[in-house]
Motif scaffolding. Structure first.
Motif, PDB file in Angstrom:
ATOM      1  N   GLU A 112       2.294  -1.917   4.782  1.00  0.00           N
ATOM      2  CA  GLU A 112       1.264  -2.117   3.763  1.00  0.00           C
ATOM      3  C   GLU A 112       0.995  -0.824   2.995  1.00  0.00           C
ATOM      4  O   GLU A 112       0.812  -0.842   1.782  1.00  0.00           O
ATOM      5  N   LEU A 113       0.978   0.294   3.718  1.00  0.00           N
ATOM      6  CA  LEU A 113       0.776   1.582   3.040  1.00  0.00           C
ATOM      7  C   LEU A 113       1.954   1.913   2.129  1.00  0.00           C
ATOM      8  O   LEU A 113       1.768   2.419   1.029  1.00  0.00           O
ATOM      9  N   ARG A 155       1.791   0.203  -1.124  1.00  0.00           N
ATOM     10  CA  ARG A 155       0.757   0.764  -1.992  1.00  0.00           C
ATOM     11  C   ARG A 155       1.117   2.173  -2.468  1.00  0.00           C
ATOM     12  O   ARG A 155       0.311   2.825  -3.103  1.00  0.00           O
ATOM     13  N   LYS A 160      -3.773   6.390   6.601  1.00  0.00           N
ATOM     14  CA  LYS A 160      -2.437   6.876   6.972  1.00  0.00           C
ATOM     15  C   LYS A 160      -2.530   7.932   8.067  1.00  0.00           C
ATOM     16  O   LYS A 160      -1.807   7.872   9.067  1.00  0.00           O
ATOM     17  N   TRP A 219      -6.890   5.566   1.437  1.00  0.00           N
ATOM     18  CA  TRP A 219      -5.593   5.144   1.971  1.00  0.00           C
ATOM     19  C   TRP A 219      -4.942   6.273   2.771  1.00  0.00           C
ATOM     20  O   TRP A 219      -4.320   6.044   3.797  1.00  0.00           O
ATOM     21  N   TYR A 220      -5.111   7.508   2.300  1.00  0.00           N
ATOM     22  CA  TYR A 220      -4.560   8.647   3.049  1.00  0.00           C
ATOM     23  C   TYR A 220      -5.306   8.862   4.360  1.00  0.00           C
ATOM     24  O   TYR A 220      -4.713   9.272   5.355  1.00  0.00           O
ATOM     25  N   ILE A 242       1.658   4.865  -0.643  1.00  0.00           N
ATOM     26  CA  ILE A 242       1.055   5.929   0.155  1.00  0.00           C
ATOM     27  C   ILE A 242       2.100   6.631   1.007  1.00  0.00           C
ATOM     28  O   ILE A 242       1.980   7.804   1.331  1.00  0.00           O
TER      29      ILE A 242
END
Length: 113
Positions: free
Chosen positions: A103-104, A107, A82, A78-79, A109
């Motif tokens: 979305e991030l 979650r 990002k 995920w990072y 993030i």
């Protein structure tokens, strides 16, 4: 057949070069060709590439994806997404960027303002 369905069907049978081309074909319209190629080359796990394609196409949902497609992206993945979005933020559609960053955020993030 939806583009994401086609991509997942190729995951196991495609050679890496063909997979990179297909990944770029699907993701480049969202984040640009250079960022798509870079991201694809950074992720060795083909199943994770499939999950990332689903994310960028707005179809990633670990709750409802078929079991053979359910690949849980890890925190580092995920990072990576990002960082990619931050790198291309000035080049992609603002509505797309807002949606993907949302979305991030959902979650955990991104830090909320």
């Amino acid at each position: 057949m939806r583009p994401i369905d086609h991509f997942f069907s190729k995951l196991d049978s495609a050679d890496r070069k063909g997979l990179e081309q297909e990944f770029s074909r699907l993701v480049a319209p969202v984040i640009g060709a250079a960022a798509a190629a870079d991201l694809c080359n950074r992720i060795p796990d083909t199943k994770k590439l499939g999950a990332m394609v689903a994310f960028f196409l707005g179809e990633y949902d670990e709750q409802s994806m078929p079991l053979e497609r359910t690949v849980l992206l890890e925190r580092d993945d995920w990072y990576t997404i990002k960082e990619t979005l931050e790198d291309v933020s000035g080049e992609i559609d603002i509505n797309t960027l807002t949606s993907l960053m949302g979305e991030l955020l959902s979650r955990g993030i991104l830090d909320p303002c």
